[in-house]
Write a protein that holds these residues in place. Structure first.
Motif, PDB file in Angstrom:
ATOM      1  N   LEU A  63       0.843  -1.192   0.000  1.00  0.00           N
ATOM      2  CA  LEU A  63       0.000   0.000   0.000  1.00  0.00           C
ATOM      3  C   LEU A  63       0.878   1.241   0.000  1.00  0.00           C
ATOM      4  N   GLU A  64       0.635   2.140  -0.935  1.00  0.00           N
ATOM      5  CA  GLU A  64       1.397   3.394  -0.975  1.00  0.00           C
ATOM      6  C   GLU A  64       1.138   4.196   0.294  1.00  0.00           C
ATOM      7  N   ASP A  65       2.179   4.837   0.788  1.00  0.00           N
ATOM      8  CA  ASP A  65       2.086   5.667   1.986  1.00  0.00           C
ATOM      9  C   ASP A  65       1.510   4.881   3.168  1.00  0.00           C
ATOM     10  N   PHE A  66       1.987   3.668   3.301  1.00  0.00           N
ATOM     11  CA  PHE A  66       1.519   2.791   4.378  1.00  0.00           C
ATOM     12  C   PHE A  66       1.755   3.432   5.740  1.00  0.00           C
ATOM     13  N   GLU A  67       0.766   3.258   6.639  1.00  0.00           N
ATOM     14  CA  GLU A  67       0.895   3.794   7.984  1.00  0.00           C
ATOM     15  C   GLU A  67       0.743   2.712   9.053  1.00  0.00           C
ATOM     16  N   SER A  68      -0.254   1.844   8.933  1.00  0.00           N
ATOM     17  CA  SER A  68      -0.488   0.845   9.973  1.00  0.00           C
ATOM     18  C   SER A  68      -1.262  -0.338   9.397  1.00  0.00           C
ATOM     19  N   ALA A  69      -1.315  -1.407  10.189  1.00  0.00           N
ATOM     20  CA  ALA A  69      -2.021  -2.615   9.750  1.00  0.00           C
ATOM     21  C   ALA A  69      -2.692  -3.273  10.943  1.00  0.00           C
ATOM     22  N   GLU A  70      -3.719  -4.025  10.660  1.00  0.00           N
ATOM     23  CA  GLU A  70      -4.370  -4.864  11.654  1.00  0.00           C
ATOM     24  C   GLU A  70      -4.706  -6.193  10.985  1.00  0.00           C
ATOM     25  N   GLN A  71      -4.719  -7.240  11.762  1.00  0.00           N
ATOM     26  CA  GLN A  71      -4.858  -8.566  11.158  1.00  0.00           C
ATOM     27  C   GLN A  71      -5.571  -9.497  12.118  1.00  0.00           C
ATOM     28  N   HIS A 122      -3.686   0.459   6.310  1.00  0.00           N
ATOM     29  CA  HIS A 122      -4.114   1.855   6.328  1.00  0.00           C
ATOM     30  C   HIS A 122      -2.998   2.739   5.785  1.00  0.00           C
ATOM     31  N   ASP A 123      -3.356   3.743   4.970  1.00  0.00           N
ATOM     32  CA  ASP A 123      -2.348   4.700   4.515  1.00  0.00           C
ATOM     33  C   ASP A 123      -2.466   6.005   5.297  1.00  0.00           C
ATOM     34  N   ARG A 124      -1.573   6.927   5.016  1.00  0.00           N
ATOM     35  CA  ARG A 124      -1.518   8.178   5.785  1.00  0.00           C
ATOM     36  C   ARG A 124      -2.599   9.177   5.388  1.00  0.00           C
ATOM     37  N   HIS A 125      -3.413   8.822   4.400  1.00  0.00           N
ATOM     38  CA  HIS A 125      -4.424   9.757   3.894  1.00  0.00           C
ATOM     39  C   HIS A 125      -5.836   9.296   4.224  1.00  0.00           C
ATOM     40  N   GLY A 126      -5.961   8.327   5.108  1.00  0.00           N
ATOM     41  CA  GLY A 126      -7.285   7.836   5.460  1.00  0.00           C
ATOM     42  C   GLY A 126      -7.776   6.695   4.601  1.00  0.00           C
ATOM     43  N   GLY A 127      -6.965   6.257   3.663  1.00  0.00           N
ATOM     44  CA  GLY A 127      -7.347   5.131   2.825  1.00  0.00           C
ATOM     45  C   GLY A 127      -7.066   3.809   3.509  1.00  0.00           C
ATOM     46  N   ALA A 128      -7.830   2.793   3.163  1.00  0.00           N
ATOM     47  CA  ALA A 128      -7.630   1.461   3.745  1.00  0.00           C
ATOM     48  C   ALA A 128      -8.028   0.398   2.741  1.00  0.00           C
ATOM     49  N   VAL A 129      -7.296  -0.691   2.761  1.00  0.00           N
ATOM     50  CA  VAL A 129      -7.602  -1.818   1.889  1.00  0.00           C
ATOM     51  C   VAL A 129      -7.641  -3.088   2.728  1.00  0.00           C
TER      52      VAL A 129
END
Length: 592
Positions: free
Chosen positions: A57-65, A79-86
């Motif tokens: 993920l571009e500009d990755f910030e955090s993850a949960e699993q 989660h990325d730094r711009h509020g995006g999540a995949v």
């Protein structure tokens, strides 16, 4: 949660398995089976790079699993730094179809944007020949083929092929699906196949977990351990591997790096017993078919075999892999196959015993099955007082190990019980006479009056954690003062906090540095058996906090910070979770 760096999840289907890290990168997967060439071997640092399958993920910030509840389907959110999540959902298909299980060599990944406009790229870099070579690629309009030795992997996807081939970033504007498996054309659309496969796989695991006989307390831990144990059985033959990996060191820079992708008869017997307690008897039946396909005659049994019955498991170092965190060597094969480990005879007979007593089984054990086990008892009788490498597989010394002797006794003891159950009075008397004679001899040589406890080997002076099993095996009563004294001595000498050394004397590689996780669970069980239940519960609760973020355990852990070491996930360790929870849980009547 522990501070372990083995923050990995296991997915699988009984044919193949993969380890996925906390950011949804596949870092370990052997093709086409548990013991095959690790096409994805980034876990062991390939010197040429690659060996992974990531969704970045571009500009990755955090993850949960987390796992989807009561399944082997893994969900990771980046989660990325711009509020995006995949969201990335990973699984290996498994369901019943046409009277058998559909379990292909296949990994399915579903990508779904949750918020914002996430940009991702697919990085798919399998390697060949244990990390030495980059496989040749070919491609078509909707697929890429990776030509591995003896197996061709095919990725079919609704992500444009060029974006995958060149690892180009793209905006994830809707669901996308990646199906990596055999070189076969899908007969339906990629999204249709992936969604249906996910639904059927979820249904399979939920149904499997639904029929487990779980305890009232620690249900999540028990179910996760049970699923993990199930995933470690190679369904084609019934073999159960000790772990999915090779060469994760037992301690940092220790060179205690071993290949565990084989079937140890000892470990497997523990797995079968744990799953039997939970009601998952099909694992036992499959495993016993595996065992009965092995030689059980005069030549005896090896400690371990390959998952396809291979008897020769030559050990070699793999130069192309630098090792876990660069801590080589990486080994392929395991020299323990040539060792003498006499406890294997008891392991097999113990695993088979329930076959003769469990009325739930469609094909319970009969006289013919009993006769096939008797040669193992003959071997146990001949070897119980002879030196071997022992349960800990010492490479530099042989002794008459107490645990090995007691397991030989267990083989004869259980044969006596089985024969009596089948109404074979002369055979029951024969095996009982042998078992009683063995027990008398073992007690005479394994008890040290001066030290006041049992010792690890005949006439020896050392302690080891396998002595904690003497009551569980029925060799002595749990309230026998000799056993109580041994448990107390082990707790005094081998325990550090909530964890246990298996032994503290130096071996072929020096002094042990980390705890051996199953030994900690053996201690908990022994504490409970001698009446120290509150203390056992405290120890168990403490150990559960040492699991990784998904509830999985490796073979060893550091005493100071709980960091995970050793091969992963370790079946032995998950057996410990199940057995301790079953012993310590409050009864279901306490829930009302």
């Amino acid at each position: 949660m522990s501070t372990a760096s083995l923050e990995l999840g296991l997915i699988g289907n009984g044919s193949v398995a993969a380890l996925v890290d906390a950011r949804a990168r596949v870092s370990w997967c052997c093709i086409p089976a548990f013991d095959g060439d690790p096409a994805f071997c980034a876990l062991l640092s390939p010197k040429i790079g690659g060996g992974d399958y990531a969704i970045e993920l571009e500009d990755f910030e955090s993850a949960e699993q987390s796992y989807i509840k009561n399944t082997a389907v893994l969900r990771t959110v980046l989660h990325d730094r711009h509020g995006g999540a995949v969201e990335i959902t990973d699984f290996m298909p498994r369901w019943r179809q046409h009277g058998r299980f559909y379990r292909p060599v296949m990994l399915v990944r579903r990508l779904r944007p949750l918020t914002g406009r996430p940009r991702v790229r697919v990085v798919l870099r399998p390697l060949a020949n244990y990390g030495a070579d980059v496989p040749e690629q070919t491609w078509g309009s909707n697929h890429i083929r990776y030509l591995l030795p003896g197996f061709t992997l095919r990725l079919t996807s609704d992500v444009p092929v060029r974006l995958v081939r060149e690892s180009l970033p793209f905006e994830l504007d809707g669901e996308r699906h990646l199906v990596l498996g055999p070189d076969e054309t899908l007969t339906t659309s990629v999204p249709g196949f992936a969604r249906n496969a996910e639904r059927l796989t979820l249904d399979y695991w939920r149904e499997w977990a639904r029929y487990l006989s779980i305890p009232l307390e620690w249900q999540d831990a028990v179910i996760r351990s049970a699923i993990t144990l199930k995933l470690c059985q190679y369904e084609e033959t019934g073999a159960i591997v000790a772990a999915m990996t090779t060469s994760i060191p037992e301690a940092p820079h220790s060179e205690r790096n071993w290949d565990y992708r084989f079937c140890w008869l000892r470990d497997s017997a523990f797995v079968v017993r744990a799953l039997n307690r939970l009601g998952a008897t099909q694992t036992m039946e499959s495993y016993l078919r595996y065992v009965l396909n092995l030689a059980t005659g005069e030549e005896g049994l090896q400690p371990l075999y390959g998952i396809a019955f291979e008897a020769t498991l030559e050990e070699h170092e793999v130069p192309a892999l630098a090792g876990y965190r660069g801590m080589g060597p990486v080994r392929r094969g395991n020299l323990a196959w040539v060792q003498k480990q006499h406890d294997v005879y008891g392991s097999v007979v113990l695993a088979a015993t329930q076959l003769f007593f469990d009325q739930r089984l469609v094909r319970p054990g009969d006289e013919q099955a009993f006769r096939r086990l008797e040669p193992l008892g003959d071997r146990a009788w001949a070897l119980y007082d002879q030196p071997d490498a022992g349960i800990w597989e010492f490479r530099g010394r042989e002794e008459v190990h107490t645990y090995s002797s007691v397991m030989c006794w267990a083989a004869c003891d259980r044969l006596a019980r089985i024969a009596a159950h089948l109404g074979l009075a002369p055979r029951a008397a024969h095996w009982r006479q042998r078992a009683d004679a063995m027990r008398e001899t073992i007690l005479a040589h394994a008890w040290d009056e001066e030290l006041g406890h049992f010792v690890e080997s005949a006439e020896g002076r050392r302690l080891d954690a396998s002595l904690l099993l003497l009551a569980d095996l029925g060799f002595v009563d749990a309230h026998d003062p000799r056993f109580v004294a041994t448990v107390e001595a082990i707790g005094s000498q081998l325990r550090r906090g909530s964890s246990m050394f298996r032994y503290i004397a130096p071996d072929d590689f020096g002094h042990p540095e980390t705890s051996f996780t199953i030994c900690s669970f053996w201690y908990i069980d022994a504490l409970a058996s001698i009446g120290r239940v509150d203390e056992a519960r405290q120890q168990f609760e403490s150990l559960l906090t040492r699991r990784n973020h998904l509830g999985l355990l490796s073979e060893d852990m550091a005493f100071d910070d709980g960091e995970a070491w050793g091969n992963f996930p370790q079946t032995y360790s998950h057996v410990g979770v199940v057995m301790a929870a079953m012993r310590l849980s409050r009864p279901w009547s306490a829930a009302t």
